[in-house]
Design a protein around this motif. Sequence first.
Motif, mmCIF file in Angstrom:
data_model
loop_
_atom_site.group_PDB
_atom_site.id
_atom_site.type_symbol
_atom_site.label_atom_id
_atom_site.label_comp_id
_atom_site.label_asym_id
_atom_site.label_seq_id
_atom_site.Cartn_x
_atom_site.Cartn_y
_atom_site.Cartn_z
ATOM 1 N N PHE A 171 0.844 -1.328 -0.116
ATOM 2 C CA PHE A 171 0.074 0.127 0.171
ATOM 3 C C PHE A 171 0.874 1.416 0.110
ATOM 4 O O PHE A 171 0.741 2.107 -0.617
ATOM 5 C CB PHE A 171 -0.809 0.022 1.253
ATOM 6 N N VAL A 172 1.748 1.257 0.831
ATOM 7 C CA VAL A 172 2.736 2.486 0.841
ATOM 8 C C VAL A 172 3.597 2.574 -0.288
ATOM 9 O O VAL A 172 3.584 3.557 -0.901
ATOM 10 C CB VAL A 172 3.773 2.233 2.101
ATOM 11 N N PHE A 173 4.251 1.450 -0.956
ATOM 12 C CA PHE A 173 4.869 1.701 -2.137
ATOM 13 C C PHE A 173 3.996 2.056 -3.066
ATOM 14 O O PHE A 173 4.441 2.852 -4.167
ATOM 15 C CB PHE A 173 5.542 0.116 -2.487
ATOM 16 N N ASP A 174 2.730 1.596 -3.300
ATOM 17 C CA ASP A 174 1.798 2.131 -4.425
ATOM 18 C C ASP A 174 1.605 3.460 -4.446
ATOM 19 O O ASP A 174 1.647 4.171 -5.497
ATOM 20 C CB ASP A 174 0.691 1.310 -4.082
ATOM 21 N N ARG A 175 1.514 4.179 -3.170
ATOM 22 C CA ARG A 175 1.350 5.586 -2.950
ATOM 23 C C ARG A 175 2.467 6.236 -3.568
ATOM 24 O O ARG A 175 2.461 7.351 -4.250
ATOM 25 C CB ARG A 175 0.921 5.853 -1.503
ATOM 26 N N MET A 218 2.534 6.084 -7.329
ATOM 27 C CA MET A 218 1.487 7.077 -7.944
ATOM 28 C C MET A 218 2.009 8.347 -7.744
ATOM 29 O O MET A 218 1.828 9.205 -8.926
ATOM 30 C CB MET A 218 0.069 7.323 -6.953
ATOM 31 N N ALA A 219 2.921 8.805 -6.853
ATOM 32 C CA ALA A 219 3.402 10.202 -6.749
ATOM 33 C C ALA A 219 4.382 10.476 -7.676
ATOM 34 O O ALA A 219 4.673 11.540 -8.310
ATOM 35 C CB ALA A 219 4.113 10.426 -5.243
ATOM 36 N N PHE A 220 5.037 9.315 -8.038
ATOM 37 C CA PHE A 220 6.197 9.387 -8.957
ATOM 38 C C PHE A 220 5.654 9.835 -10.222
ATOM 39 O O PHE A 220 6.145 10.319 -11.049
ATOM 40 C CB PHE A 220 6.972 8.142 -9.155
ATOM 41 N N LYS A 221 4.473 8.909 -10.516
ATOM 42 C CA LYS A 221 3.816 9.085 -11.880
ATOM 43 C C LYS A 221 3.390 10.471 -11.996
ATOM 44 O O LYS A 221 3.390 11.129 -13.145
ATOM 45 C CB LYS A 221 2.618 8.170 -12.053
ATOM 46 N N TRP A 222 2.726 10.718 -10.976
ATOM 47 C CA TRP A 222 2.001 12.095 -11.272
ATOM 48 C C TRP A 222 3.251 13.245 -11.470
ATOM 49 O O TRP A 222 2.870 14.443 -12.161
ATOM 50 C CB TRP A 222 1.302 12.743 -9.986
ATOM 51 N N GLY A 223 4.283 13.037 -10.749
ATOM 52 C CA GLY A 223 5.334 14.073 -10.792
ATOM 53 C C GLY A 223 5.789 14.126 -12.353
ATOM 54 O O GLY A 223 6.312 15.210 -12.726
ATOM 55 N N VAL A 245 1.271 -0.646 -15.252
ATOM 56 C CA VAL A 245 2.183 -1.417 -14.255
ATOM 57 C C VAL A 245 1.454 -1.304 -12.930
ATOM 58 O O VAL A 245 1.396 -1.963 -12.058
ATOM 59 C CB VAL A 245 3.669 -0.876 -14.229
ATOM 60 N N GLU A 246 0.843 0.021 -12.747
ATOM 61 C CA GLU A 246 0.157 0.531 -11.365
ATOM 62 C C GLU A 246 -0.924 -0.504 -11.101
ATOM 63 O O GLU A 246 -1.098 -0.764 -9.712
ATOM 64 C CB GLU A 246 -0.133 1.971 -11.420
ATOM 65 N N GLN A 247 -1.648 -0.971 -12.181
ATOM 66 C CA GLN A 247 -2.743 -1.961 -11.713
ATOM 67 C C GLN A 247 -2.325 -3.161 -11.086
ATOM 68 O O GLN A 247 -3.147 -3.934 -10.397
ATOM 69 C CB GLN A 247 -3.403 -2.067 -13.062
#
Length: 331
Positions: free
Chosen positions: A52-56, A59-64, A221-223
């Motif tokens: 869960f933590v790694f997923d968030r 997500m932050a890296f993607k948005w960046g 990949v995120e899925q």
Amino acid sequence: MKISKNRLLSTLKVLFGLLILVFLFLWVDLYKVWQILKETDIGIVVLLFIIFVFDRLFMAFKWGLLLKANNSKISFSNLAKAYFYAAFVGQFLPASIGGDIVRYYKVKNPLVTSSQLFTSIVLEKFFGMIAIFVVSILAFVYSAKYIHGIYNFNILFLIIGCILIILLIVLFLSIKTKVFERILVRYDNKPANLFQKLLSSLKSYSYRINILLLFFGLCIVEQAFPIFSDYLYAHSLNISISLIAMAFIVSTTNFLSRIPISLSAIGIQEGILTGLFILLGFTKEQGLALGLGTRVLEILFTLPVPIIYFSDLIKSVKFAKNKSVMENEKS
């Protein structure tokens, strides 16, 4: 008046989700559901929290990537905080949308325009929906032989696929042409001006197609994170399900649960999950047990957020609330 309407709508969403839960509770054997949930393994729960933590953070890296592509400067730590805040607050707001609002106000700063931030969130949600749909389709094709009433699913996926293709064409035209700007320039009102700003911000991605393709790949990949998490949790509950079948169930549930008709998709998520489990030959008790179990874990995993970032979280929520009230007064 608008505030009272919003409250009424929120209340109706809560009631709608609770009604679905009540129906599910009356429909299944709750004793069997409890017996399944009792098999939860603490070691698996710890592993799921790490995922869960790694997923968030992912997500932050993607948005960046999206923000850098339109020259927006926001630190990775702020983006990560925004996602953790959204994960917590999103438990008490309409599905998907509530968390996006919190993220928007958390990272907003003088160096980033509202249109840049808004555009990045719109693109993120759009590519995320396509990624979920693609994974769901691929898993569906593999799992089709196990699904009853496959004709109806083919029609459903065909309709959704056509809608997404149309939206992709609209997105391409928005980035590469001025066709919509020529239409909007004829109107002088708040919605038209908002869309003009959005289209102007989209133009910043016209020479960043490689970034958009990379971002879409990362969305695919995120899925894997929620799919693998639910797969591990299902097996800890002694539910023998293949990874491909779980990919179909999780991606389809996530796709449909993004429709904001319930508070944090309460009831909707559990109902869809239960229905898909039945379609694949599992029991309704197994489907509801997994749905309720993942719901409880999602809440538990976000509880450290208000403890670690309490003061900052309160400021972000108050700021978002005040800005919302100001926007209502202006309109």
